[in-house]
Design an enzyme around this catalytic site. Structure first.
Site, PDB file in Angstrom:
ATOM      1  N   LYS A  56       0.820  -1.218   0.000  1.00  0.00           N
ATOM      2  CA  LYS A  56       0.000   0.000   0.000  1.00  0.00           C
ATOM      3  C   LYS A  56       0.852   1.265   0.000  1.00  0.00           C
ATOM      4  O   LYS A  56       0.577   2.208  -0.746  1.00  0.00           O
ATOM      5  CB  LYS A  56      -0.937  -0.001   1.218  1.00  0.00           C
ATOM      6  N   ARG A 132     -10.245  -0.749   8.585  1.00  0.00           N
ATOM      7  CA  ARG A 132      -9.784  -2.133   8.659  1.00  0.00           C
ATOM      8  C   ARG A 132     -10.814  -3.059   9.297  1.00  0.00           C
ATOM      9  O   ARG A 132     -10.527  -4.238   9.499  1.00  0.00           O
ATOM     10  CB  ARG A 132      -8.474  -2.214   9.446  1.00  0.00           C
ATOM     11  N   ARG A 167      11.658  -6.043   6.613  1.00  0.00           N
ATOM     12  CA  ARG A 167      11.503  -4.599   6.401  1.00  0.00           C
ATOM     13  C   ARG A 167      12.337  -3.799   7.410  1.00  0.00           C
ATOM     14  O   ARG A 167      12.373  -4.099   8.592  1.00  0.00           O
ATOM     15  CB  ARG A 167      10.016  -4.241   6.539  1.00  0.00           C
ATOM     16  N   ARG A 195      10.669  -1.960  12.929  1.00  0.00           N
ATOM     17  CA  ARG A 195       9.511  -1.609  13.729  1.00  0.00           C
ATOM     18  C   ARG A 195       9.235  -2.700  14.764  1.00  0.00           C
ATOM     19  O   ARG A 195       9.461  -3.882  14.511  1.00  0.00           O
ATOM     20  CB  ARG A 195       8.278  -1.427  12.835  1.00  0.00           C
ATOM     21  N   ARG A 206      -1.141 -10.023  12.961  1.00  0.00           N
ATOM     22  CA  ARG A 206      -1.743  -8.947  12.165  1.00  0.00           C
ATOM     23  C   ARG A 206      -2.482  -9.510  10.956  1.00  0.00           C
ATOM     24  O   ARG A 206      -3.556  -9.021  10.584  1.00  0.00           O
ATOM     25  CB  ARG A 206      -0.662  -7.952  11.724  1.00  0.00           C
TER      26      ARG A 206
END
Length: 248
Positions: A56, A132, A167, A195, A206
């Site tokens: 996204k 969401r 990431r 993160r 998630r």
């Protein structure tokens, strides 16, 4: 980091595969859900949705560059609140660190305020990763936030986990890298951070949360869903997104 770190057992994602099969209802011959939406002349209002690491953020940058929309990321709003140590940020961090959805009352006000700007009203807006859940969709609808089109990026779960775990972010520039697919330059790598919710365990949670809510969100925007295969090059994905926006 070894490839084994990214391995996800088939049993963990059996339910996800079943959900993707459900997503195939009303599928066209090109294996994607598309809705050609007639929109009155004026600013475009678009939601882009998808699981964590579905691409996204990358696609939003390309969309904003081409169409000039106001980009609103609920995740960025929350992370800014966490970094600033606001009351809402402290509350949100507890949920974010577990990979759970942040309660509606914490997020909706932030989103409404971010969209109540001259640019968003005149240039149109791109709402990134929100809503969401069905309750979030209902909450923003009550505030008059109604998209013309919803772009849904579809990526297999094992690929998503691999993307998340590798990431890394440069804290000085905010640029996102990936240890395998887009390694940071040598002079940047040492300062890159991960993160707190970009671990395999939290990524899987998630995804579980995402899959339990995505169909409910889709149901709130029936007739506006454009499902796009996100497991391709960013250029190919963007070309399909442009086709959707240009047809609006």
């Amino acid at each position: 980091m070894s490839a084994a770190a990214f391995t996800v057992s088939a049993s963990q994602f059996t339910g996800a595969k079943q959900r993707r099969a459900l997503n195939a209802r009303a599928v066209t011959a090109s294996s994607s859900r598309r809705a050609v939406v007639a929109v009155a002349a004026g600013p475009k209002k678009i939601v882009i949705a998808g699981a964590p690491a579905s691409g996204k953020g990358t696609q939003c940058e390309l969309i904003v560059d081409k169409y000039g929309l106001e980009h609103i990321s609920a995740g960025d709003l929350l992370r800014a609140a966490v970094a600033a140590g606001t009351d809402l940020g402290v509350r949100a961090k507890e949920f974010m660190d577990r990979g759970d959805l942040v309660p509606d009352e914490v997020v909706v006000g932030m989103v409404v305020e971010a969209l109540d700007t001259d640019k968003a009203k005149s240039a149109g807006w791109l709402l990134d990763g929100y809503p969401r859940s069905a309750s979030q969709a209902d909450a923003i609808t009550k505030e008059g936030i109604i998209p013309d089109s919803v772009i849904l990026l579809d990526v297999p779960d094992d690929i998503l986990v691999e993307r998340v775990v590798g990431r890394r972010m440069d804290p000085e520039t905010g640029k996102i890298y990936h240890l395998k697919f887009n390694p940071p330059p040598a002079d940047v790598a040492a300062r890159c951070t991960q993160r707190s919710d970009d671990t395999e365990e939290k990524a899987m949670n998630r995804l579980k949360v995402h899959h339990s809510n995505v169909e409910a969100v889709v149901g709130k925007y029936e007739g506006k869903i454009n499902e796009i295969d996100g497991n391709r090059s960013k250029a190919d994905v963007f070309a399909d997104i442009c086709g959707v926006i240009d047809e609006m």
